[in-house]
Design a protein around this motif. Structure first.
Motif, PDB file in Angstrom:
ATOM      1  N   ARG A  64       0.820  -1.217   0.000  1.00  0.00           N
ATOM      2  CA  ARG A  64       0.000   0.000   0.000  1.00  0.00           C
ATOM      3  C   ARG A  64       0.855   1.270   0.000  1.00  0.00           C
ATOM      4  O   ARG A  64       0.516   2.263   0.614  1.00  0.00           O
ATOM      5  N   GLY A  65       2.002   1.219  -0.664  1.00  0.00           N
ATOM      6  CA  GLY A  65       2.823   2.409  -0.815  1.00  0.00           C
ATOM      7  C   GLY A  65       3.535   2.850   0.445  1.00  0.00           C
ATOM      8  O   GLY A  65       3.882   4.009   0.582  1.00  0.00           O
ATOM      9  N   LYS A  66       3.757   1.946   1.388  1.00  0.00           N
ATOM     10  CA  LYS A  66       4.384   2.283   2.666  1.00  0.00           C
ATOM     11  C   LYS A  66       5.850   2.672   2.441  1.00  0.00           C
ATOM     12  O   LYS A  66       6.644   1.891   1.934  1.00  0.00           O
ATOM     13  N   THR A  67       6.194   3.877   2.820  1.00  0.00           N
ATOM     14  CA  THR A  67       7.560   4.374   2.720  1.00  0.00           C
ATOM     15  C   THR A  67       8.140   4.447   4.124  1.00  0.00           C
ATOM     16  O   THR A  67       7.498   4.976   5.037  1.00  0.00           O
ATOM     17  N   ILE A  68       9.323   3.923   4.298  1.00  0.00           N
ATOM     18  CA  ILE A  68      10.001   3.978   5.592  1.00  0.00           C
ATOM     19  C   ILE A  68      10.972   5.153   5.565  1.00  0.00           C
ATOM     20  O   ILE A  68      11.783   5.285   4.654  1.00  0.00           O
ATOM     21  N   TRP A  69      10.875   6.003   6.586  1.00  0.00           N
ATOM     22  CA  TRP A  69      11.717   7.183   6.686  1.00  0.00           C
ATOM     23  C   TRP A  69      12.797   6.971   7.725  1.00  0.00           C
ATOM     24  O   TRP A  69      12.561   6.386   8.771  1.00  0.00           O
ATOM     25  N   ARG A  70      13.997   7.469   7.414  1.00  0.00           N
ATOM     26  CA  ARG A  70      15.084   7.429   8.397  1.00  0.00           C
ATOM     27  C   ARG A  70      15.730   8.810   8.426  1.00  0.00           C
ATOM     28  O   ARG A  70      15.708   9.545   7.444  1.00  0.00           O
ATOM     29  N   ILE A  71      16.286   9.119   9.563  1.00  0.00           N
ATOM     30  CA  ILE A  71      16.912  10.427   9.739  1.00  0.00           C
ATOM     31  C   ILE A  71      18.277  10.433   9.064  1.00  0.00           C
ATOM     32  O   ILE A  71      18.964   9.406   9.029  1.00  0.00           O
ATOM     33  N   THR A  72      18.663  11.564   8.510  1.00  0.00           N
ATOM     34  CA  THR A  72      19.979  11.726   7.896  1.00  0.00           C
ATOM     35  C   THR A  72      20.914  12.361   8.938  1.00  0.00           C
ATOM     36  O   THR A  72      20.446  12.867   9.978  1.00  0.00           O
ATOM     37  N   PRO A  73      22.209  12.374   8.685  1.00  0.00           N
ATOM     38  CA  PRO A  73      23.105  13.082   9.606  1.00  0.00           C
ATOM     39  C   PRO A  73      22.713  14.556   9.791  1.00  0.00           C
ATOM     40  O   PRO A  73      22.761  15.077  10.910  1.00  0.00           O
ATOM     41  N   SER A  74      22.282  15.214   8.715  1.00  0.00           N
ATOM     42  CA  SER A  74      21.830  16.609   8.837  1.00  0.00           C
ATOM     43  C   SER A  74      20.580  16.703   9.703  1.00  0.00           C
ATOM     44  O   SER A  74      20.419  17.646  10.487  1.00  0.00           O
ATOM     45  N   GLY A  75      19.686  15.728   9.567  1.00  0.00           N
ATOM     46  CA  GLY A  75      18.480  15.699  10.381  1.00  0.00           C
ATOM     47  C   GLY A  75      18.796  15.471  11.839  1.00  0.00           C
ATOM     48  O   GLY A  75      18.209  16.102  12.729  1.00  0.00           O
ATOM     49  N   ARG A  76      19.749  14.586  12.104  1.00  0.00           N
ATOM     50  CA  ARG A  76      20.153  14.334  13.499  1.00  0.00           C
ATOM     51  C   ARG A  76      20.747  15.611  14.101  1.00  0.00           C
ATOM     52  O   ARG A  76      20.480  15.943  15.253  1.00  0.00           O
ATOM     53  N   GLN A  77      21.531  16.346  13.309  1.00  0.00           N
ATOM     54  CA  GLN A  77      22.108  17.600  13.797  1.00  0.00           C
ATOM     55  C   GLN A  77      21.019  18.644  14.045  1.00  0.00           C
ATOM     56  O   GLN A  77      21.043  19.363  15.040  1.00  0.00           O
ATOM     57  N   ALA A  78      20.036  18.722  13.136  1.00  0.00           N
ATOM     58  CA  ALA A  78      18.925  19.661  13.326  1.00  0.00           C
ATOM     59  C   ALA A  78      18.150  19.327  14.593  1.00  0.00           C
ATOM     60  O   ALA A  78      17.737  20.234  15.341  1.00  0.00           O
ATOM     61  N   LEU A  79      17.968  18.036  14.854  1.00  0.00           N
ATOM     62  CA  LEU A  79      17.280  17.623  16.079  1.00  0.00           C
ATOM     63  C   LEU A  79      18.101  18.015  17.300  1.00  0.00           C
ATOM     64  O   LEU A  79      17.582  18.579  18.260  1.00  0.00           O
ATOM     65  N   ARG A  80      19.402  17.748  17.264  1.00  0.00           N
ATOM     66  CA  ARG A  80      20.284  18.123  18.385  1.00  0.00           C
ATOM     67  C   ARG A  80      20.261  19.638  18.612  1.00  0.00           C
ATOM     68  O   ARG A  80      20.219  20.100  19.749  1.00  0.00           O
ATOM     69  N   ASP A  81      20.316  20.398  17.532  1.00  0.00           N
ATOM     70  CA  ASP A  81      20.287  21.859  17.659  1.00  0.00           C
ATOM     71  C   ASP A  81      19.003  22.311  18.336  1.00  0.00           C
ATOM     72  O   ASP A  81      19.019  23.157  19.236  1.00  0.00           O
TER      73      ASP A  81
END
Length: 179
Positions: A64-81
């Motif tokens: 059913r078109g299920k896409t799995i998302w994972r965080i990128t290194p830039s995303g992890r840094q944005a979260l940390r910030d």
């Protein structure tokens, strides 16, 4: 990345713990009594985060078109910030309390009904929080990394709700005593 909404940052947090589909993010958010995410927010935010390179899909569409998302290194840094930024002060805009303030001198029965409504809402919120099993869907490593904090956040919600219900009971007693 600047200008991300708290909801976008929350999505990064969900994806940072482990890769998830949009549906799995929505399910996790539905168990979080402190910050909800509607479908109307979730999917546009996923597209925004992906477009900014903060998350990426596995490139595979499952059933059913299920896409799995994972965080990128830039995303992890944005979260940390974001986690390191000062949190804006709590702002309480509580229509029920404003109504109660105005109802009390005008109509004691209406004031009582407002407090009963408030009590029922906090009792329901307490039930919602009590049903949360912190870290139940996490791996042992994720639970270990989080230590006892998720359970303590849950305890905060329970204590907050218990205090609010107790306050409502005191107001109801006062309204009954003043009659």
């Amino acid at each position: 990345m600047e200008n991300l909404t708290p909801t976008a940052h929350t999505i990064l947090g969900y994806v940072a713990s482990h890769p998830r589909s949009g549906y799995e993010i929505r399910q996790a958010a539905s168990r979080n009594p402190f910050w909800g995410i509607s479908d109307g927010q979730l999917y546009p935010q996923l597209r925004l985060l992906a477009g900014a390179g903060l998350i990426e899909s596995d490139g595979m569409d499952g059933p059913r078109g299920k896409t799995i998302w994972r965080i990128t290194p830039s995303g992890r840094q944005a979260l940390r910030d974001w986690l390191g930024e000062e949190t804006p002060p709590v702002v309480i805009r509580d229509e029920n309390l404003v109504k109660l303030l105005f109802a009390a001198p005008l109509d004691r029965g209406l004031a009582r009904a407002l407090v009963e409504e408030r009590r029922a809402q906090f009792a329901s919120f307490r039930d919602l929080v009590a049903a949360v099993a912190p870290g139940a869907s996490w791996t042992d490593a994720e639970r270990s990394a989080a230590a006892t904090v998720p359970a303590l956040v849950r305890d905060y919600g329970l204590e907050f709700a218990d205090d609010a219900v107790a306050w409502c009971d005191r107001v109801l007693d006062a309204l009954d005593g003043d009659a």
